[in-house]
Motif scaffolding. Sequence first.
Motif, PDB file in Angstrom:
ATOM      1  N   PHE A  30       0.834  -1.196   0.000  1.00  0.00           N
ATOM      2  CA  PHE A  30       0.000   0.000   0.000  1.00  0.00           C
ATOM      3  C   PHE A  30       0.867   1.242   0.000  1.00  0.00           C
ATOM      4  CE2 PHE A  30      -2.883  -3.109   0.874  1.00  0.00           C
ATOM      5  CZ  PHE A  30      -2.975  -3.528   2.196  1.00  0.00           C
ATOM      6  N   GLU A  31       0.387   2.274  -0.652  1.00  0.00           N
ATOM      7  CA  GLU A  31       0.998   3.602  -0.555  1.00  0.00           C
ATOM      8  C   GLU A  31      -0.117   4.582  -0.255  1.00  0.00           C
ATOM      9  OE1 GLU A  31       4.133   4.832  -3.351  1.00  0.00           O
ATOM     10  OE2 GLU A  31       3.771   2.919  -4.360  1.00  0.00           O
ATOM     11  N   ARG A  32      -0.125   5.072   0.978  1.00  0.00           N
ATOM     12  CA  ARG A  32      -1.209   5.969   1.387  1.00  0.00           C
ATOM     13  C   ARG A  32      -1.198   7.220   0.515  1.00  0.00           C
ATOM     14  NH1 ARG A  32      -4.644   5.980   5.389  1.00  0.00           N
ATOM     15  NH2 ARG A  32      -3.655   4.125   6.258  1.00  0.00           N
ATOM     16  N   GLY A  33      -2.379   7.614   0.077  1.00  0.00           N
ATOM     17  CA  GLY A  33      -2.503   8.799  -0.758  1.00  0.00           C
ATOM     18  C   GLY A  33      -2.400   8.507  -2.240  1.00  0.00           C
ATOM     19  N   VAL A  34      -2.052   7.259  -2.595  1.00  0.00           N
ATOM     20  CA  VAL A  34      -1.924   6.880  -4.007  1.00  0.00           C
ATOM     21  C   VAL A  34      -3.187   6.129  -4.432  1.00  0.00           C
ATOM     22  CG1 VAL A  34      -0.617   5.497  -5.658  1.00  0.00           C
ATOM     23  CG2 VAL A  34       0.581   6.762  -3.857  1.00  0.00           C
ATOM     24  N   ASP A  35      -3.750   6.502  -5.571  1.00  0.00           N
ATOM     25  CA  ASP A  35      -4.965   5.861  -6.074  1.00  0.00           C
ATOM     26  C   ASP A  35      -4.651   4.418  -6.483  1.00  0.00           C
ATOM     27  OD1 ASP A  35      -7.383   5.175  -7.151  1.00  0.00           O
ATOM     28  OD2 ASP A  35      -7.216   6.453  -8.929  1.00  0.00           O
ATOM     29  N   ASP A  36      -5.242   3.458  -5.793  1.00  0.00           N
ATOM     30  CA  ASP A  36      -4.999   2.053  -6.121  1.00  0.00           C
ATOM     31  C   ASP A  36      -6.292   1.353  -6.551  1.00  0.00           C
ATOM     32  OD1 ASP A  36      -6.273   1.997  -3.720  1.00  0.00           O
ATOM     33  OD2 ASP A  36      -4.722   0.889  -2.634  1.00  0.00           O
ATOM     34  N   SER A  37      -7.240   2.128  -7.068  1.00  0.00           N
ATOM     35  CA  SER A  37      -8.512   1.540  -7.500  1.00  0.00           C
ATOM     36  C   SER A  37      -8.307   0.542  -8.639  1.00  0.00           C
ATOM     37  CB  SER A  37      -9.491   2.633  -7.933  1.00  0.00           C
ATOM     38  OG  SER A  37      -8.938   3.423  -8.975  1.00  0.00           O
ATOM     39  N   HIS A  38      -7.258   0.747  -9.441  1.00  0.00           N
ATOM     40  CA  HIS A  38      -6.988  -0.179 -10.552  1.00  0.00           C
ATOM     41  C   HIS A  38      -6.593  -1.561 -10.028  1.00  0.00           C
ATOM     42  CE1 HIS A  38      -3.111   1.402  -9.368  1.00  0.00           C
ATOM     43  NE2 HIS A  38      -2.488   0.511 -10.102  1.00  0.00           N
ATOM     44  N   ILE A  39      -6.024  -1.608  -8.815  1.00  0.00           N
ATOM     45  CA  ILE A  39      -5.694  -2.891  -8.194  1.00  0.00           C
ATOM     46  C   ILE A  39      -6.952  -3.507  -7.585  1.00  0.00           C
ATOM     47  CG2 ILE A  39      -4.332  -4.025  -6.402  1.00  0.00           C
ATOM     48  CD1 ILE A  39      -2.232  -1.842  -6.733  1.00  0.00           C
ATOM     49  N   LEU A  40      -7.688  -2.681  -6.842  1.00  0.00           N
ATOM     50  CA  LEU A  40      -8.878  -3.172  -6.157  1.00  0.00           C
ATOM     51  C   LEU A  40      -9.927  -3.689  -7.142  1.00  0.00           C
ATOM     52  CD1 LEU A  40      -9.202  -0.304  -3.528  1.00  0.00           C
ATOM     53  CD2 LEU A  40      -8.535  -2.657  -3.053  1.00  0.00           C
ATOM     54  N   MET A  41     -10.056  -3.049  -8.300  1.00  0.00           N
ATOM     55  CA  MET A  41     -11.121  -3.378  -9.244  1.00  0.00           C
ATOM     56  C   MET A  41     -10.617  -4.192 -10.434  1.00  0.00           C
ATOM     57  SD  MET A  41     -13.572  -2.007  -7.636  1.00  0.00           S
ATOM     58  CE  MET A  41     -14.915  -2.158  -8.815  1.00  0.00           C
ATOM     59  N   LEU A  42      -9.379  -4.657 -10.381  1.00  0.00           N
ATOM     60  CA  LEU A  42      -8.795  -5.316 -11.549  1.00  0.00           C
ATOM     61  C   LEU A  42      -9.621  -6.504 -12.027  1.00  0.00           C
ATOM     62  CD1 LEU A  42      -6.559  -5.757 -13.613  1.00  0.00           C
ATOM     63  CD2 LEU A  42      -5.256  -6.978 -11.841  1.00  0.00           C
ATOM     64  N   MET A  43      -9.847  -7.478 -11.143  1.00  0.00           N
ATOM     65  CA  MET A  43     -10.540  -8.695 -11.576  1.00  0.00           C
ATOM     66  C   MET A  43     -12.004  -8.413 -11.878  1.00  0.00           C
ATOM     67  SD  MET A  43      -9.644 -11.632 -12.353  1.00  0.00           S
ATOM     68  CE  MET A  43     -10.603 -12.987 -13.042  1.00  0.00           C
ATOM     69  N   ASN A  44     -12.654  -7.578 -11.071  1.00  0.00           N
ATOM     70  CA  ASN A  44     -14.044  -7.214 -11.352  1.00  0.00           C
ATOM     71  C   ASN A  44     -14.172  -6.558 -12.722  1.00  0.00           C
ATOM     72  OD1 ASN A  44     -14.331  -7.958  -8.637  1.00  0.00           O
ATOM     73  ND2 ASN A  44     -16.037  -6.532  -8.366  1.00  0.00           N
ATOM     74  N   GLY A  45     -13.201  -5.698 -13.048  1.00  0.00           N
ATOM     75  CA  GLY A  45     -13.235  -5.006 -14.326  1.00  0.00           C
ATOM     76  C   GLY A  45     -13.096  -5.941 -15.502  1.00  0.00           C
ATOM     77  N   VAL A  46     -12.183  -6.901 -15.406  1.00  0.00           N
ATOM     78  CA  VAL A  46     -11.976  -7.870 -16.486  1.00  0.00           C
ATOM     79  C   VAL A  46     -13.238  -8.700 -16.694  1.00  0.00           C
ATOM     80  CG1 VAL A  46     -10.686  -9.930 -17.175  1.00  0.00           C
ATOM     81  CG2 VAL A  46      -9.478  -7.967 -16.187  1.00  0.00           C
ATOM     82  N   LEU A  47     -13.803  -9.218 -15.604  1.00  0.00           N
ATOM     83  CA  LEU A  47     -15.001 -10.054 -15.726  1.00  0.00           C
ATOM     84  C   LEU A  47     -16.221  -9.254 -16.161  1.00  0.00           C
ATOM     85  CD1 LEU A  47     -14.563 -12.370 -12.594  1.00  0.00           C
ATOM     86  CD2 LEU A  47     -14.261 -12.975 -15.002  1.00  0.00           C
ATOM     87  N   ALA A  48     -16.315  -8.006 -15.697  1.00  0.00           N
ATOM     88  CA  ALA A  48     -17.445  -7.167 -16.112  1.00  0.00           C
ATOM     89  C   ALA A  48     -17.422  -6.951 -17.614  1.00  0.00           C
ATOM     90  CB  ALA A  48     -17.396  -5.825 -15.383  1.00  0.00           C
ATOM     91  N   ASP A  49     -16.236  -6.779 -18.204  1.00  0.00           N
ATOM     92  CA  ASP A  49     -16.127  -6.598 -19.656  1.00  0.00           C
ATOM     93  C   ASP A  49     -16.487  -7.882 -20.394  1.00  0.00           C
ATOM     94  OD1 ASP A  49     -15.394  -3.990 -19.343  1.00  0.00           O
ATOM     95  OD2 ASP A  49     -13.251  -4.331 -19.622  1.00  0.00           O
ATOM     96  N   ILE A  50     -15.970  -9.005 -19.919  1.00  0.00           N
ATOM     97  CA  ILE A  50     -16.233 -10.282 -20.592  1.00  0.00           C
ATOM     98  C   ILE A  50     -17.713 -10.642 -20.528  1.00  0.00           C
ATOM     99  CG2 ILE A  50     -15.840 -12.785 -20.394  1.00  0.00           C
ATOM    100  CD1 ILE A  50     -12.955 -12.159 -19.643  1.00  0.00           C
ATOM    101  N   LEU A  51     -18.332 -10.353 -19.402  1.00  0.00           N
ATOM    102  CA  LEU A  51     -19.744 -10.703 -19.213  1.00  0.00           C
ATOM    103  C   LEU A  51     -20.678  -9.583 -19.636  1.00  0.00           C
ATOM    104  CD1 LEU A  51     -19.340 -12.382 -15.698  1.00  0.00           C
ATOM    105  CD2 LEU A  51     -19.686 -13.555 -17.892  1.00  0.00           C
ATOM    106  N   ASP A  52     -20.105  -8.468 -20.090  1.00  0.00           N
ATOM    107  CA  ASP A  52     -20.875  -7.318 -20.568  1.00  0.00           C
ATOM    108  C   ASP A  52     -21.827  -6.799 -19.485  1.00  0.00           C
ATOM    109  OD1 ASP A  52     -21.586  -5.345 -22.329  1.00  0.00           O
ATOM    110  OD2 ASP A  52     -23.164  -6.541 -23.297  1.00  0.00           O
ATOM    111  N   VAL A  53     -21.259  -6.607 -18.294  1.00  0.00           N
ATOM    112  CA  VAL A  53     -22.059  -6.062 -17.176  1.00  0.00           C
ATOM    113  C   VAL A  53     -21.275  -4.908 -16.526  1.00  0.00           C
ATOM    114  CG1 VAL A  53     -23.432  -8.119 -16.652  1.00  0.00           C
ATOM    115  CG2 VAL A  53     -21.131  -7.904 -15.674  1.00  0.00           C
ATOM    116  N   GLN A  54     -20.759  -4.002 -17.366  1.00  0.00           N
ATOM    117  CA  GLN A  54     -19.942  -2.907 -16.849  1.00  0.00           C
ATOM    118  C   GLN A  54     -20.696  -2.053 -15.823  1.00  0.00           C
ATOM    119  OE1 GLN A  54     -20.353  -3.689 -20.019  1.00  0.00           O
ATOM    120  NE2 GLN A  54     -18.336  -3.948 -20.997  1.00  0.00           N
ATOM    121  N   ASP A  55     -22.021  -2.047 -15.906  1.00  0.00           N
ATOM    122  CA  ASP A  55     -22.807  -1.245 -14.974  1.00  0.00           C
ATOM    123  C   ASP A  55     -22.816  -1.839 -13.559  1.00  0.00           C
ATOM    124  OD1 ASP A  55     -24.262  -3.417 -16.072  1.00  0.00           O
ATOM    125  OD2 ASP A  55     -26.147  -2.520 -15.393  1.00  0.00           O
ATOM    126  N   ARG A  56     -22.302  -3.069 -13.407  1.00  0.00           N
ATOM    127  CA  ARG A  56     -22.265  -3.708 -12.106  1.00  0.00           C
ATOM    128  C   ARG A  56     -20.839  -3.796 -11.570  1.00  0.00           C
ATOM    129  NH1 ARG A  56     -27.048  -5.492 -10.586  1.00  0.00           N
ATOM    130  NH2 ARG A  56     -26.107  -6.691  -8.876  1.00  0.00           N
TER     131      ARG A  56
END
Length: 528
Positions: A471-497
């Motif tokens: 962790f680095e406090r103050g650094v945006d790490d949303s790309h790490i937190l949402m990485l797997m959700n983002g990949v699956l959301a694209d594959i399943l075409d549920v970006q709104d979730r």
Amino acid sequence: MDSKTLRILIAGDVGGNYDKLLKRVNTVNKKAGPFDMLVCVGRFFGSASPGADLRALRSGIHSFPLSTYVLSPSEEFNSGSSGEEICANLINLGSMGVYKTGGGLKIAYCGRVANESEVKAFIGSVLETERGIDILLTCHWPENVMEFASDPDKMNRLDSQLCSRVVSCVARALKPRYHFAALQNIFFERLPYRNHRILAETETNVSRFFGLATCASSEKWLYAFNIVPMISCDPKTLRVQPLDVTENPFLNEKYSWGNLAMRESKAEVSKQYFYDFGGRDGSSINRKGRKSDNKRLNDSDSSTPVKRHVQTPCWFCLSSPEVAKHLVITVGENIYLALAKGGLVPGHVIILPIEHFRALYVRGENENLIEEVETMKVALLKYFASINMSCVFFERNYKSNHSQLHAVPIPLDNKDANCEEIITRIQDSGVSNFKVLSKFADLKQIIGDGSFYLFIELPDGRRVFGKLPPFERGVDDSHILMLMNGVLADILDVQDRLDWRKCTESVEEETEKRDRFVTAFAPFDPFA
């Protein structure tokens, strides 16, 4: 008593009162001993003539009944006398270093705080070569140690000139189990404080600070305690957080050791390591030792000040009042299955340990728990196959206080193409050097004792693993937190979730979905 347990006496400022010190030590040693060692912290000599005291001690005028180690302000001893045996059983530790007993007890000491560059070099050396410190000895009290301690009387009596920001930096960086200091002529036993940020860092040992009075005082100046070296302790026992634990008083940025003065030269402060190769009878031999090959992450610790956190019940421990029990599908001996709140797709479920485990695949975790997890994975795959679906499992051990193994169903159609896309997207993310593991790779051996990681198990059986950055406090790490959700959301075409917080429903709606899943999964439920 366990043969690994050491019995130690710690004395505050002796101030030349050798007779009083030895009388008290002899009495305690006879009544409650035998003790393994005595450590004297703070001003050791009388104020009038330290040189005369030193000459008298060397003449053998006083007899020390057990191995005695002295840490005092640097001006009391010649800096070249580190590790010197002043007389029988009386050893000068020196200005800073690490002393190791034959039983593995590690005592870090820092008597000189004026030269920040030397202290910074010392901290860096200890973090590089040691895996944890049992005891920290300093002459000065750490600055701000009274924060969260709720003892206004002691706080008002403190001399701020005898409190040191540098000592606070040392304490924060080394995370000792015990910390003893002197000079203030106050006895103070602080509530233990934690050395990790809740929900943001892995739990580690707490620290206990003690300030000791002077030998001539009516307050407590001699402290006796037992300790088992951390090298011989169960790691889980070391990480136990007492009920009265407080926040760390040194989280302010100014107590980060990375902010100590930059080194101006390669001073040899990091070479003062002393090892006791003798037994527990006091017949030890002191000599300089070589650095070990153990490595520890260099904690440059660039965190910013944070607000005080209040420890709250875990959302996922099944016994917690915070757990969403209406989402629970089935319960085993060590794990339970629950519907994911705001899941990506219908049937998105999570396998969770019943008790508090931060991550599944780390060394030392419950083997029965892992066995149940594997049983549940097989059952889920059979269930999803019955409805023409397969499943992606993944666990992200990063900013999560309780292990969560997600199971997300994906259509069997285009299974191979989806697997390839997941691997490509993950490896191209730039978050980590993700690897496809061999069939026989032991995940626990790869992960070790506490690394942050993302583990993925694909429908075709391949396993993908990557260690995540700290962790680095103050650094945006949303790309790490949402990485797997983002990949699956694209594959399943549920970006709104993608963000579960925007997809939550009423308790009634969630309960209805849970009930439908329970009914459909019943023929495959291994705990039914």
